[in-house]
Design a protein around this motif. Structure first.
Motif, short mmCIF file in Angstrom:
data_model
loop_
_atom_site.label_atom_id
_atom_site.label_comp_id
_atom_site.label_asym_id
_atom_site.label_seq_id
_atom_site.Cartn_x
_atom_site.Cartn_y
_atom_site.Cartn_z
N ASP A 75 24.70 26.00 -22.05
CA ASP A 75 24.68 25.62 -23.25
C ASP A 75 26.07 25.85 -24.18
N HIS B 80 13.79 18.06 -19.81
CA HIS B 80 14.33 17.49 -21.08
C HIS B 80 15.82 17.42 -21.02
N SER C 244 18.32 18.93 -23.92
CA SER C 244 18.25 20.37 -24.38
C SER C 244 18.38 21.28 -23.03
N ARG D 69 15.63 21.90 -21.38
CA ARG D 69 14.16 22.56 -21.24
C ARG D 69 13.77 22.09 -20.17
N ASP E 14 8.75 15.84 -24.33
CA ASP E 14 9.18 17.22 -24.64
C ASP E 14 8.50 17.48 -25.86
N THR F 144 10.99 17.79 -29.06
CA THR F 144 11.35 16.44 -29.87
C THR F 144 10.49 15.16 -29.57
#
Length: 246
Positions: free
Chosen positions: A40, A141, A144, A146, A161, A164
């Protein structure tokens, strides 16, 4: 909600498909430990066009791996930005360090001078069959990062997701042949890292299990034992009383 009585600085190690992401997420929520993901941080630097981001982007675009010193710089800058380089802070690192060299750099250049060394490194041990089953049911996803699993953590809307509503996809490397290659590479790079932490006193702790729930139950108990057990608090009071009596 368990309360930590002492600072916990945690790293989870686990091969692809071991459920490391799930254990990390549950640990962060359960104990309310703040965490940072090296992936990230790197994506943010690239998006913001920082000096680190531009350098990382140029390396990645050439299909090369980022050098250990650059990755250490990325994580260290975030630790300093959040003022976590302190013996009184708790945090969890996700995705870093991945190699012996990275761990040594992080310790010698950042953690040891700040007296904020890692005090729990968890090695997840999961059978190859269980890991293959997980990657076969995994959806991601991509924007991101995820991760979902159709067996134990499915999206609320199939193929979408939760946050979103965007489409989920399968990782190109979630293929049995590719997985086995990644597993071999992981073991080659991680075994020296595990040996490094074995020499760091009572820091390394291994946990085995076939399901995320089984592993997390053991992980929770170990974190409480090390950083939040009432018995330890009582023992500290008893030691203080004994010292006063002497």
């Amino acid at each position: 909600m368990p309360r930590l009585l002492r600072p916990a600085r945690v790293l989870l190690l686990g091969p692809p498909g071991s459920g490391k992401g799930t254990q990390t997420e549950r640990l962060l929520k359960h104990f309310e430990i703040p965490g940072i993901s090296s992936g990230d941080i790197l994506r943010r630097h690239i998006k913001d066009g920082t000096e680190i981001g531009q350098l990382a982007s140029s390396i990645i675009n050439k299909g090369k791996l980022l050098p250990d010193d650059l990755m250490t710089k990325v994580v260290a800058s975030e630790l300093r930005r959040r003022r976590w380089l302190s013996p009184s802070t708790s945090w969890l690192l996700d995705g870093f360090p991945r190699t012996h060299a990275q761990a040594e750099m992080l310790d010698s250049q950042e953690l040891e001078p700040a007296k904020a060394g890692m005090n729990l490194v968890v090695e997840l041990q999961v059978s190859e069959d269980a890991m293959l089953d997980r990657i076969a049911n995994r959806l991601v996803h991509v924007p991101s990062g995820r991760v979902y699993n159709l067996t134990y953590n499915p999206p609320k809307v199939p193929g979408r997701d939760d946050i979103t509503g965007e489409p989920l996809s399968r990782r190109p490397d979630d293929d049995p042949a590719v997985f086995r290659k990644r597993l071999k590479e992981y073991r080659a790079s991680t075994e020296p890292l595990v040996e490094y932490y074995k020499k760091s006193g009572d820091v390394l702790w291994s946990v085995a299990g076939e399901t995320s729930d089984v592993i997390f139950a053991q992980l929770e108990r170990e974190v409480v034992r090390r950083f939040g057990e009432r018995g330890d608090e009582s023992s500290e009071r008893d030691s203080e009383a004994a010292g006063a009596a002497d």
